[in-house]
Design a protein around this motif. Sequence first.
Motif, PDB file in Angstrom:
ATOM      1  N   LYS A  53      26.341  54.550  44.460  1.00  0.00           N
ATOM      2  CA  LYS A  53      26.296  55.902  43.897  1.00  0.00           C
ATOM      3  C   LYS A  53      27.342  56.069  42.802  1.00  0.00           C
ATOM      4  N   ASN A  54      28.414  55.270  42.866  1.00  0.00           N
ATOM      5  CA  ASN A  54      29.462  55.323  41.835  1.00  0.00           C
ATOM      6  C   ASN A  54      29.823  53.894  41.438  1.00  0.00           C
ATOM      7  N   PRO A  55      28.936  53.253  40.659  1.00  0.00           N
ATOM      8  CA  PRO A  55      29.110  51.822  40.374  1.00  0.00           C
ATOM      9  C   PRO A  55      30.380  51.502  39.592  1.00  0.00           C
ATOM     10  N   LYS A  56      30.798  52.371  38.692  1.00  0.00           N
ATOM     11  CA  LYS A  56      31.993  52.104  37.902  1.00  0.00           C
ATOM     12  C   LYS A  56      33.228  52.054  38.805  1.00  0.00           C
ATOM     13  N   TYR A  57      33.339  53.025  39.718  1.00  0.00           N
ATOM     14  CA  TYR A  57      34.481  53.060  40.629  1.00  0.00           C
ATOM     15  C   TYR A  57      34.473  51.848  41.557  1.00  0.00           C
ATOM     16  N   ARG A  58      33.302  51.527  42.106  1.00  0.00           N
ATOM     17  CA  ARG A  58      33.218  50.403  43.038  1.00  0.00           C
ATOM     18  C   ARG A  58      33.524  49.081  42.342  1.00  0.00           C
ATOM     19  N   THR A  59      33.046  48.907  41.120  1.00  0.00           N
ATOM     20  CA  THR A  59      33.327  47.681  40.381  1.00  0.00           C
ATOM     21  C   THR A  59      34.824  47.515  40.150  1.00  0.00           C
ATOM     22  N   GLN A  61      37.188  48.800  41.898  1.00  0.00           N
ATOM     23  CA  GLN A  61      37.812  48.568  43.205  1.00  0.00           C
ATOM     24  C   GLN A  61      37.715  47.095  43.595  1.00  0.00           C
ATOM     25  N   ILE A  62      36.533  46.498  43.414  1.00  0.00           N
ATOM     26  CA  ILE A  62      36.355  45.083  43.765  1.00  0.00           C
ATOM     27  C   ILE A  62      37.182  44.194  42.845  1.00  0.00           C
ATOM     28  N   LEU A  63      37.184  44.481  41.540  1.00  0.00           N
ATOM     29  CA  LEU A  63      37.957  43.669  40.606  1.00  0.00           C
ATOM     30  C   LEU A  63      39.455  43.712  40.937  1.00  0.00           C
ATOM     31  N   ASP A  64      39.944  44.879  41.334  1.00  0.00           N
ATOM     32  CA  ASP A  64      41.356  44.988  41.726  1.00  0.00           C
ATOM     33  C   ASP A  64      41.655  44.088  42.926  1.00  0.00           C
ATOM     34  N   LYS A  65      40.735  44.057  43.876  1.00  0.00           N
ATOM     35  CA  LYS A  65      40.944  43.233  45.077  1.00  0.00           C
ATOM     36  C   LYS A  65      40.792  41.748  44.760  1.00  0.00           C
ATOM     37  N   ILE A  66      39.929  41.410  43.815  1.00  0.00           N
ATOM     38  CA  ILE A  66      39.819  40.017  43.368  1.00  0.00           C
ATOM     39  C   ILE A  66      41.142  39.553  42.775  1.00  0.00           C
ATOM     40  N   GLN A  67      41.734  40.385  41.953  1.00  0.00           N
ATOM     41  CA  GLN A  67      43.008  40.040  41.326  1.00  0.00           C
ATOM     42  C   GLN A  67      44.081  39.764  42.377  1.00  0.00           C
ATOM     43  N   GLU A  68      44.116  40.596  43.412  1.00  0.00           N
ATOM     44  CA  GLU A  68      45.069  40.386  44.503  1.00  0.00           C
ATOM     45  C   GLU A  68      44.776  39.085  45.238  1.00  0.00           C
ATOM     46  N   GLU A  69      43.492  38.834  45.491  1.00  0.00           N
ATOM     47  CA  GLU A  69      43.089  37.657  46.258  1.00  0.00           C
ATOM     48  C   GLU A  69      43.403  36.368  45.515  1.00  0.00           C
ATOM     49  N   ILE A  70      43.202  36.372  44.207  1.00  0.00           N
ATOM     50  CA  ILE A  70      43.481  35.175  43.409  1.00  0.00           C
ATOM     51  C   ILE A  70      44.951  34.801  43.497  1.00  0.00           C
ATOM     52  N   LYS A  71      45.824  35.793  43.508  1.00  0.00           N
ATOM     53  CA  LYS A  71      47.262  35.522  43.641  1.00  0.00           C
ATOM     54  C   LYS A  71      47.566  34.858  44.987  1.00  0.00           C
ATOM     55  N   ASP A  72      46.935  35.332  46.056  1.00  0.00           N
ATOM     56  CA  ASP A  72      47.134  34.734  47.381  1.00  0.00           C
ATOM     57  C   ASP A  72      46.572  33.319  47.455  1.00  0.00           C
ATOM     58  N   SER A  73      45.517  33.056  46.695  1.00  0.00           N
ATOM     59  CA  SER A  73      44.743  31.820  46.848  1.00  0.00           C
ATOM     60  C   SER A  73      44.976  30.817  45.733  1.00  0.00           C
ATOM     61  N   ASP A  74      46.011  31.005  44.953  1.00  0.00           N
ATOM     62  CA  ASP A  74      46.235  30.184  43.768  1.00  0.00           C
ATOM     63  C   ASP A  74      46.265  28.686  44.072  1.00  0.00           C
ATOM     64  N   ASP A  75      46.715  28.340  45.259  1.00  0.00           N
ATOM     65  CA  ASP A  75      46.822  26.919  45.607  1.00  0.00           C
ATOM     66  C   ASP A  75      45.511  26.310  46.092  1.00  0.00           C
TER      67      ASP A  75
END
Length: 324
Positions: A53-59, A61-75
Amino acid sequence: MIFDAHCDIWTHVARKRLEGEQDIIRKYHLNKFKESDINGGIFVVWVDPPYDKNPKYRTKQILDKIQEEIKDSDDIVQIINNSEDFDKAKEHNKIAILIGMEGLQAIDDNIDDIEKLYSFGVRHASLTWNEENKLATGAKGNIERGLTEDGAKLVRKMEKLGMVLDVSHANEKTFWDICKVATKPFIASHSNCRSLCDVPRNLTDDQLREIASRNGVVGINSYEEFVSSNLEKRTIEGLVDHIDHMVEVMGINHIGLGFDFAEYMNSETLKHYASTYTYGVRGLEDTTKAKNIINALETRGYSKEDIEKICYKNFYRVIKEIIK
């Protein structure tokens, strides 16, 4: 070695991180990838129901969490920004991740936003999921509506940037409209043969031939409703029937794997598009069973070289050509 051209893992990452967890890939998925010999894939951002219903907000939100996850998973992960990054992933024994977008509904008609996504690290996109949006028309949209003028502009921008264009989920008119605009190879990351299973999400033989003529690749989809209308044929052998047909129509150099496993989704999301309680065909129910496709291909008589092409070489070839 397997490259999965359609993985919805970011949906699971976002959900778990919003619940307060961290390091999701390592905690939930790394061992499964190792067990199944999955060394990489296109991990897509999908605006999952009921958040569409709010694709811009959800996108965002997911991109922000991807950025966090990449930092955790860099190795353990290598984000693929250019063709050399595949070699880096192999050298350091990391999972090669191409960040993708399954639908660009969030862009609306602001087509310059694709450059922001590219700057983030996105190197793949389909214009739609099943919906109609301001760029194109998905598989469940009006059959007489196709690519829009903005959608055509976006296709040209993606080619100029060096992004992989994906036609899975596009309706037939959008597909053929894209063919009039696109000048580079494109893919269908997770689609099967309509001649074997007559659903709108699958591709006709003419579409398969067109993708092959452009040096593109089609990834076969293990979702059972796209394999057969006959419940008895919703098996890994039934899926290999689709591979056999694609080989006959397209040639071995244009077939890959895009499993579309449903394990990354919760029941609230799945009920919006699935009509059954099981999702992967028997023998390919989830990520841990991915290697079964190799055994099935060997049983069917495919050579080692042909199996390697299907499992990763064909997608590597076309992705490297496009992203440079």
